[in-house]
Write a protein that holds these residues in place. Structure first.
Motif, mmCIF file in Angstrom:
data_model
loop_
_atom_site.group_PDB
_atom_site.id
_atom_site.type_symbol
_atom_site.label_atom_id
_atom_site.label_comp_id
_atom_site.label_asym_id
_atom_site.label_seq_id
_atom_site.Cartn_x
_atom_site.Cartn_y
_atom_site.Cartn_z
ATOM 1 N N LEU A 1 17.290 -89.497 23.250
ATOM 2 C CA LEU A 1 17.640 -88.322 23.867
ATOM 3 C C LEU A 1 15.651 -87.927 24.073
ATOM 4 C CD1 LEU A 1 20.713 -86.728 21.349
ATOM 5 C CD2 LEU A 1 20.784 -87.787 23.559
ATOM 6 N N THR A 2 16.217 -86.949 25.125
ATOM 7 C CA THR A 2 15.055 -86.183 25.768
ATOM 8 C C THR A 2 15.989 -84.310 25.608
ATOM 9 O OG1 THR A 2 14.512 -87.681 27.354
ATOM 10 C CG2 THR A 2 13.731 -85.414 27.243
ATOM 11 N N LEU A 3 14.828 -83.683 24.510
ATOM 12 C CA LEU A 3 15.452 -82.053 24.510
ATOM 13 C C LEU A 3 15.193 -81.708 25.888
ATOM 14 C CD1 LEU A 3 15.226 -81.755 21.077
ATOM 15 C CD2 LEU A 3 17.420 -81.935 22.615
ATOM 16 N N GLY A 4 13.843 -81.365 26.341
ATOM 17 C CA GLY A 4 13.174 -80.716 27.359
ATOM 18 C C GLY A 4 13.303 -79.153 26.968
ATOM 19 N N ALA A 5 13.005 -78.808 28.003
ATOM 20 C CA ALA A 5 13.436 -77.002 27.855
ATOM 21 C C ALA A 5 14.492 -75.938 28.081
ATOM 22 C CB ALA A 5 11.708 -76.196 28.696
ATOM 23 N N ALA A 6 14.630 -75.583 27.622
ATOM 24 C CA ALA A 6 16.172 -75.011 28.456
ATOM 25 C C ALA A 6 16.451 -74.207 29.337
ATOM 26 C CB ALA A 6 16.509 -73.830 27.299
ATOM 27 N N THR A 7 16.687 -74.656 29.803
ATOM 28 C CA THR A 7 17.620 -74.515 31.873
ATOM 29 C C THR A 7 18.712 -73.934 32.192
ATOM 30 O OG1 THR A 7 18.882 -76.833 31.404
ATOM 31 C CG2 THR A 7 16.374 -77.158 32.443
ATOM 32 N N LEU A 8 19.491 -73.217 31.159
ATOM 33 C CA LEU A 8 20.533 -71.994 31.746
ATOM 34 C C LEU A 8 19.810 -70.695 31.267
ATOM 35 C CD1 LEU A 8 23.162 -74.034 30.494
ATOM 36 C CD2 LEU A 8 22.173 -73.844 32.685
ATOM 37 N N SER A 9 20.214 -69.956 32.138
ATOM 38 C CA SER A 9 20.364 -68.777 31.857
ATOM 39 C C SER A 9 20.958 -67.934 30.642
ATOM 40 C CB SER A 9 20.542 -67.837 33.277
ATOM 41 O OG SER A 9 21.822 -67.736 33.142
ATOM 42 N N ARG A 10 20.366 -66.887 29.800
ATOM 43 C CA ARG A 10 21.116 -66.101 28.580
ATOM 44 C C ARG A 10 22.159 -66.219 28.993
ATOM 45 N NH1 ARG A 10 18.331 -68.596 24.680
ATOM 46 N NH2 ARG A 10 19.211 -66.612 23.594
ATOM 47 N N PRO A 11 22.480 -65.573 29.629
ATOM 48 C CA PRO A 11 23.797 -65.512 30.075
ATOM 49 C C PRO A 11 24.905 -66.464 29.861
ATOM 50 C CG PRO A 11 22.454 -63.943 31.152
ATOM 51 C CD PRO A 11 21.881 -64.872 31.244
ATOM 52 N N GLU A 12 24.433 -67.467 31.092
ATOM 53 C CA GLU A 12 25.436 -68.487 30.894
ATOM 54 C C GLU A 12 25.263 -69.439 29.191
ATOM 55 O OE1 GLU A 12 24.552 -71.465 34.963
ATOM 56 O OE2 GLU A 12 22.931 -70.650 34.307
ATOM 57 N N GLN A 13 24.274 -69.590 28.471
ATOM 58 C CA GLN A 13 24.039 -69.476 26.916
ATOM 59 C C GLN A 13 25.341 -68.623 26.401
ATOM 60 O OE1 GLN A 13 19.678 -70.160 26.785
ATOM 61 N NE2 GLN A 13 20.520 -70.942 24.958
ATOM 62 N N ALA A 14 25.182 -67.382 26.344
ATOM 63 C CA ALA A 14 25.995 -66.512 25.648
ATOM 64 C C ALA A 14 27.175 -66.636 25.845
ATOM 65 C CB ALA A 14 25.295 -65.124 25.772
ATOM 66 N N ARG A 15 27.877 -66.879 27.425
ATOM 67 C CA ARG A 15 28.667 -67.339 27.428
ATOM 68 C C ARG A 15 29.296 -68.381 26.562
ATOM 69 N NH1 ARG A 15 31.538 -68.868 33.640
ATOM 70 N NH2 ARG A 15 33.800 -68.652 32.314
ATOM 71 N N ALA A 16 28.347 -69.338 26.782
ATOM 72 C CA ALA A 16 29.209 -71.126 26.250
ATOM 73 C C ALA A 16 28.995 -70.780 24.698
ATOM 74 C CB ALA A 16 28.431 -71.900 26.578
ATOM 75 N N ARG A 17 28.227 -69.717 24.111
ATOM 76 C CA ARG A 17 28.248 -69.689 22.433
ATOM 77 C C ARG A 17 29.473 -69.007 22.089
ATOM 78 N NH1 ARG A 17 22.755 -68.353 22.880
ATOM 79 N NH2 ARG A 17 23.621 -65.489 23.175
ATOM 80 N N ALA A 18 30.086 -68.419 23.154
ATOM 81 C CA ALA A 18 30.713 -67.215 22.451
ATOM 82 C C ALA A 18 32.037 -68.148 22.898
ATOM 83 C CB ALA A 18 31.742 -66.408 24.074
ATOM 84 N N GLU A 19 32.574 -69.117 24.129
ATOM 85 C CA GLU A 19 33.838 -70.495 24.129
ATOM 86 C C GLU A 19 33.680 -70.836 22.556
ATOM 87 O OE1 GLU A 19 36.788 -72.663 25.577
ATOM 88 O OE2 GLU A 19 36.256 -70.025 25.761
ATOM 89 N N LEU A 20 32.703 -71.860 22.597
ATOM 90 C CA LEU A 20 32.235 -72.693 21.250
ATOM 91 C C LEU A 20 32.649 -71.997 19.910
ATOM 92 C CD1 LEU A 20 31.153 -75.545 20.195
ATOM 93 C CD2 LEU A 20 28.967 -74.137 20.341
ATOM 94 N N GLN A 21 32.155 -71.159 19.991
ATOM 95 C CA GLN A 21 32.372 -70.022 18.267
ATOM 96 C C GLN A 21 33.939 -70.133 18.329
ATOM 97 O OE1 GLN A 21 29.994 -69.239 16.068
ATOM 98 N NE2 GLN A 21 31.347 -70.033 14.551
ATOM 99 N N ARG A 22 34.559 -69.908 19.465
ATOM 100 C CA ARG A 22 35.905 -69.741 19.769
ATOM 101 C C ARG A 22 37.025 -70.731 19.288
ATOM 102 N NH1 ARG A 22 40.794 -70.016 22.285
ATOM 103 N NH2 ARG A 22 39.327 -71.624 23.684
ATOM 104 N N LEU A 23 36.026 -72.206 19.910
ATOM 105 C CA LEU A 23 36.907 -73.280 19.928
ATOM 106 C C LEU A 23 37.235 -73.811 18.360
ATOM 107 C CD1 LEU A 23 35.977 -75.238 22.423
ATOM 108 C CD2 LEU A 23 38.669 -74.296 21.926
ATOM 109 N N LEU A 24 35.297 -73.324 17.626
ATOM 110 C CA LEU A 24 35.041 -74.421 16.045
ATOM 111 C C LEU A 24 36.028 -72.846 15.171
ATOM 112 C CD1 LEU A 24 31.694 -74.805 15.817
ATOM 113 C CD2 LEU A 24 33.440 -75.917 16.189
ATOM 114 N N VAL A 25 36.374 -71.931 15.708
ATOM 115 C CA VAL A 25 37.069 -70.715 14.229
ATOM 116 C C VAL A 25 37.585 -69.708 15.049
ATOM 117 C CG1 VAL A 25 36.564 -68.992 12.410
ATOM 118 C CG2 VAL A 25 34.481 -70.870 13.445
ATOM 119 N N PRO A 26 38.746 -70.296 15.915
ATOM 120 C CA PRO A 26 39.533 -69.487 16.387
ATOM 121 C C PRO A 26 40.144 -68.878 15.903
ATOM 122 C CG PRO A 26 41.287 -71.670 15.546
ATOM 123 C CD PRO A 26 38.904 -71.692 15.228
#
Length: 561
Positions: A433-458
């Motif tokens: 795998l190639t990790l590379g640098a982060a390419t998304l904005s912090r708001p985009e990351q924050a939205r994805a984190r919130a959705e991921l957390q909701r699915l992991l711990v509904p």
């Protein structure tokens, strides 16, 4: 690119096919291995108590530096010589003969010679016994176990070793009070004689059933040159080498400070019982940390912090030595050094090197133990000699040595700054795998984190009020999500981990949009340890963003699906 299709539902059977911690036919091996490790560690405590007491009774603290230097000089060739012999003689016969040879050496120490050079030479020779007995003990244990047995049984066997270290301090104190130094050396001799038949008993009947990976091992011992080559092109191994070198310097400086202060503040007749009780208490502390604290702490701390906790603790406790606490502060510093070395450091060092390929890891460990650690002891001895010469006859070298130990610990903390990054890069390299640098904005990351957390711990829905005589309705599944343009309805239990949606969400949560697709493709094509590496990589990336539970979810699915 089309992705392989997997089932949409899973019926987990959490207990089906899972091995017990110890299978009934494994108990003889576990008990023998536990007795071997118990005795090897108890022997180390007995020898350390006896030799420290004799050294401080016969020699000035300034000669500790010479002892470190000569120990480092003879340690590397001795261990490499043993490794060379182990490839050319039957291991059972070699290890039994080694234990009997050490028992003969201990008989010479029953009445130490009056000559200072001869006593110094005996102490040097005896300093080799503990590490070699520990090495041959674990070499035989790991040879007897298969790789899957090792994962289950080694922690249990290691616990018996820690228990042996704690109890042996109490036993040593009692023996010293009863019969003095000679009685303790008699106990050392008896322990070596008791350990001598264990290699044969442990390996009896093991032909053809010992570790099946033995045939894949190189017949020639790993050389120091091989270890140097492995370090030269692996960032993770280089970080471990620098940490080992600085740790060796710091721990030897702290040992010198501890013994020098004891010699100044404590009468000779009190040294033996003090050392025995000190080792008993510190090893009880080690056992308590291993049982109660180590697991939860490692699960919560990032690898960088758990790996750097050892030098950070030395800095914190070492600062107390600058206060009027005096001897108690130095005792606390030596206790913290021992406690952290055999809990957080030993565990996180093994975790740190887990992603390194087996051969490179073996080569590097030979180099670290055979060259880097003794080199650190040699440097510490030279530094102590220089400090003693600089302060002169009436000076106090311990003050300068303490400041130097704190500086070395600070450099050690700094060297761990990028260890977590190198660890993740090694995992990614193993997976292609190639990790590379982060390419998304912090708001985009924050939205994805919130959705991921909701699915992991509904969020739990409000419990409905049951009607008498009617069962409560089942809780509904979470609503369908179209967050990433992938229509997916979460299923119960572990089926979420089978979905490309989860992997794409993880990639966006850590700021790397393309990582999710790569990770999903690896998940469905890889198996076994590689899936475990992928789960660890994704879990560590998500932890850095404050999302926990990804690795646990994937691990449970891999185990129970």
């Amino acid at each position: 690119m089309s992705r392989p299709r997997l089932p949409t539902t899973i019926t987990p059977t959490p207990h089906a096919g899972r091995p017990r911690k110890v299978e009934p036919d494994e108990w003889p091996v576990v008990l023998l291995s536990g007795a071997f490790s118990f005795g090897a560690v108890a022997l180390a405590i007995f020898i350390r108590t006896w030799s420290d007491t004799l050294f401080l009774s016969r020699f000035d603290a300034e000669q500790i530096a010479l002892f470190y230097i000569l120990s480092a000089v003879i340690f590397a060739p001795t261990t490499m010589g043993y490794a060379w012999l182990s490839q050319r003689f039957h291991p059972v016969r070699l290890n039994t003969a080694t234990l009997l040879l050490f028992a003969g050496l201990s008989l010479l120490c029953l009445a130490p010679p009056s000559s200072a050079p001869l006593t110094f030479g005996l102490l040097l020779a005896l300093s080799l016994v503990s590490p070699l007995v520990n090495a041959l003990c674990w070499g035989m244990i790991l040879e007897r176990l298969t790789s899957r047995q090792s994962k289950r049984l080694v922690p249990l066997i290691g616990g018996s070793a820690t228990l042996g270290a704690a109890l042996s301090g109490v036993v040593a104190a009692g023996v010293l009070g009863w019969g003095g130094d000679a009685a303790l050396m008699g106990l050392i001799t008896a322990t070596l004689l008791a350990l001598a038949p264990l290699p044969m008993i442990l390996m009896r009947g093991a032909q053809g059933e010992a570790n099946p990976n033995a045939q894949a091992r190189p017949r020639e011992p790993e050389s120091l040159v091989d270890g140097l080559k492995a370090l030269s092109h692996n960032d993770l191994l280089r970080v471990s080498a620098v940490a080992t070198f600085l740790m060796a310097i710091a721990t030897n400086l702290i040992d010198y400070l501890f013994k020098a202060e004891l010699q100044l503040e404590m009468p000779r007749e009190a040294l033996g019982p003090f050392f025995a009780r000190f080792h008993a208490l510190t090893n009880l502390g080690i056992l308590a940390v291993q049982v109660l604290l180590l697991g939860p702490a490692l699960s919560r701390l990032e690898l960088r912090w758990s790996f750097g906790l050892y030098p950070l603790s030395l800095l914190a406790v070492g600062a107390l030595c600058l206060t009027p606490l005096g001897l108690w502060a130095f005792i606390g510093l030596r206790g913290a050094d021992t406690l952290m070395k055999f809990t957080f450091y030993s565990t996180t060092e093994n975790l740190l090197l887990t992603p390194v390929p087996f051969r490179e890891r073996t080569q590097s460990k030979v180099f670290l133990k055979g060259v880097i650690y003794p080199l650190g002891g040699l440097v510490a001895g030279l530094l102590i000699s220089l400090i003693s010469a600089a302060v002169g006859e009436g000076g106090r070298p311990t003050s300068a040595a303490l400041l130097l130990a704190l500086l070395i610990s600070g450099a050690w903390v700094w060297s761990t700054a990028h260890v977590h990054q190198h660890y993740l890069q090694q995992l990614a390299h193993n997976l292609g795998l190639t990790l590379g640098a982060a390419t998304l904005s912090r708001p985009e990351q924050a939205r994805a984190r919130a959705e991921l957390q909701r699915l992991l711990v509904p969020a739990a829905p409000a419990a409905p009020t049951p009607t008498p005589g009617r069962p409560a309705p089942a809780e509904p599944l979470p609503a369908q999500s179209n967050f990433l343009g992938v229509s997916y309805t979460p299923m119960p239990d572990f089926s979420l981990s089978m979905s490309p949606y989860l992997f794409e969400l993880i990639g966006r949560a850590v700021g790397r949009a393309g990582l999710g697709e790569q990770a999903w493709e690896r998940w469905v094509t890889l198996g076994g340890p590689r899936r475990s590496d992928l789960a660890e990589l994704l879990d560590q990336l998500c932890r850095r963003e404050g999302v926990r539970g990804v690795g646990t979810l994937l691990e449970r699915h891999e185990r129970d699906a």
